[in-house]
Design a protein around this motif. Sequence first.
Motif, PDB file in Angstrom:
ATOM      1  N   LEU A   3      32.026  -8.408  15.246  1.00 51.71           N
ATOM      2  CA  LEU A   3      31.186  -7.449  15.967  1.00 51.71           C
ATOM      3  C   LEU A   3      30.126  -8.184  16.787  1.00 51.71           C
ATOM      4  CD1 LEU A   3      30.207  -4.474  16.437  1.00 51.71           C
ATOM      5  CD2 LEU A   3      28.733  -4.794  14.429  1.00 51.71           C
ATOM      6  N   VAL A   4      30.007  -7.804  18.056  1.00 54.34           N
ATOM      7  CA  VAL A   4      28.929  -8.305  18.920  1.00 54.34           C
ATOM      8  C   VAL A   4      28.030  -7.108  19.244  1.00 54.34           C
ATOM      9  CG1 VAL A   4      28.336  -9.456  21.084  1.00 54.34           C
ATOM     10  CG2 VAL A   4      30.455 -10.071  19.882  1.00 54.34           C
ATOM     11  N   ASP A   5      26.922  -7.007  18.502  1.00 56.02           N
ATOM     12  CA  ASP A   5      26.038  -5.833  18.612  1.00 56.02           C
ATOM     13  C   ASP A   5      25.567  -5.587  20.035  1.00 56.02           C
ATOM     14  OD1 ASP A   5      25.805  -4.782  15.945  1.00 56.02           O
ATOM     15  OD2 ASP A   5      24.746  -6.608  15.403  1.00 56.02           O
ATOM     16  N   THR A   6      25.114  -6.646  20.693  1.00 56.57           N
ATOM     17  CA  THR A   6      24.492  -6.491  22.011  1.00 56.57           C
ATOM     18  C   THR A   6      25.479  -6.021  23.074  1.00 56.57           C
ATOM     19  OG1 THR A   6      24.873  -8.848  22.394  1.00 56.57           O
ATOM     20  CG2 THR A   6      22.698  -8.205  21.571  1.00 56.57           C
ATOM     21  N   ASP A   7      26.767  -6.210  22.799  1.00 56.59           N
ATOM     22  CA  ASP A   7      27.795  -5.815  23.767  1.00 56.59           C
ATOM     23  C   ASP A   7      28.560  -4.579  23.302  1.00 56.59           C
ATOM     24  OD1 ASP A   7      29.124  -6.407  26.257  1.00 56.59           O
ATOM     25  OD2 ASP A   7      30.884  -6.979  25.091  1.00 56.59           O
TER      26      ASP A   7
END
Length: 684
Positions: free
Chosen positions: A613-617
């Motif tokens: 998971l890439v939160d900012t994206d």
Amino acid sequence: MGRKNNGKKGDRKKSGHPHKTHNEYKGKLEITRSGMGFVIVEGLETDILVRPSDFNSAMHGDTVRVRLKEDRGGKRKQGVVVGVSERKQSEFVGKLEMNKGFAFFVAEGDKRMPDIYIPEKAFNNATENDRVVVRVKEWSDDKSKRPVGEVVSILNAGDANDMAMKEILLEAGFPIEFPDEVMEEAARIPDAIPESEIKKRKDFRDVLTFTIDPVDAKDFDDALSIKVLKNGNYQIGVHIADVSYYVQPDTALDEFAYKKATSVYLPDRVNPMLPEHISNVLCSLRPNEDKLTFSAVFEMSPKGAVKKYWLGRTAIHSNHRFTYEEVQEIIEKETGIYSDEILLLNSIARRLRAKRFDAGAINFSSTEVRFKLDEKGKPIGIVVKESKESHQLIEEFMLLANKFVAQHVSKIEVAKKPIPFPYRVHDLPNEEKMLPFMAFAKKFGHKFDTSSPEKIAESFNTMLKDVQGKPEQHVLEQLGIRTMAKAAYTTDNIGHYGLGFENYCHFTSPIRRYPDVMVHRVLEEILSGKVHPDKKMEAKCKHCSERERAAMEAERAANKYKQVEYMRDFLGEEFEGVISGVAAFGFWVETIEHKCEGMVSITSLAEYDEFRLVDTDYSLVGMRSGRKFRMGDKVRIKVIAANLEKRQLDYEWVLTATVDEEERTTIQEKPKQKTKRKKKKSEE
């Protein structure tokens, strides 16, 4: 747009914790599936652990008093429930186990609760193993005594939908039947309006008045009147059902309405706040009938400027009942019954709407999805409801009335103090949520000016206008809404950020919302000059906010049930969808055709790659392939499971020809690459 919040939310008095007395705290008990309980106390950093043996008679969702146990050096405080302040639920679904002269009711679900003793006189014709709804009549803090209850209704075992909807309501704390004393009080209210009551009010019965509501509505709680004045201005009345005339304080009717605080709208039914005789007959502003109303009456110029306003109790006589569809047709074709008045009101509503957005309101649009149901409640199709000009016409005049009522009350003081009043407020956006959203929006070319709340709202509106019709529209609209604070009721008048109003309240729907009833009562006291400040107003506001959230959760659960029920007919089939959310354990997809959301588990993606998971994206990214599943992306899925009991849909991502060929090769070859790496590592 001004803000009135002079302090920070959550500020505490120096005298101590507001929910603590000596060694006791007050909070909400939440019971996990394992059976362990935790009391959540507002302002306390850690929850208080309560073991099942220390629940006493408390159950999941109850507001309880908990006494701390002796500190044994553990990280978490432990306690024992010493009393229940408020029951979340008094009615339950389960089965009867019959004995001679009595029965035990055994509740269903994964939340621990004691069996309920049912005396023979309270069976209500129920028999062994019947699935029933039981209402608890007596609770006991004595562990050796069971709660005592009565059978309210016997559920039809062959009607799974009815049972599911009732369970959802009860789990959320909404009783499905009105108690006898409430129904008796409602039945005793006379249908005829005394002439003496009409004489106390401003009489609008000779002024052209009509209602505009959904085609299937029965509770018409608002009406509009219009009259041309000699000076060329218009007198426009917003007339609201005078529920507070019929529902008096300190009655069983009022107490039960307050407890529910709201009507709940499920796909196949309404769970009303008030008995049908009041909501659909006495208070409903039906055509060709005299009705009692509470009104906000405006003198407005043709350009929509408010020159004067008047607030007070009235009597009306609706000339016509319109549906939204009928009014929309009049707006589009410019012809039909009362077309001149409809077109005039719509012209003013357009100006009010434009002025509101110019002043800082945020123009979030919402698409409402409803299921078409057969006679048994089974979903057979999808209906997408758009907000058209007919809806916006009513919306703008309701907003205007709500705004002016709140504005009027905000100027009144008693003993140099503001009157406790249930304002409807909406706080500024949360900075922590805004930052990743702004960074994400920037990737699509949208920049945000954060120099002031007004500039943030302006940036939102610019973005919402620019994304219309673009692929990223849905994702940016949804994420934008998620960055917003939740609207709530409180006596702390900090304004309504989303609407751009310094003063706002709910005045226009007292048939279905209890805060509107409270607003009517306070306003009547002010107008009569007999104000009695309610010291419990803030607690009442908090209760109404909590009940509103519970109703929304019940409505979501019921819609999810219908989605699962509908998609069961499509197991194994493939559909186009849009990624509607991402998490470390997978991503959600909403099908384009049905608007039904399901989960693609990360375990089902393991054969392709290892995803993180890439939160900012707002995305899941493959560690080797670089394959990205980002919120808003179009994907193809297969329906693999539909669990009605859990209200859960499971989808599987389908690798299609539309995936870039190089990426496809990388994804398909990945398992081989993984094997080679393992072999190399073993050789080393």
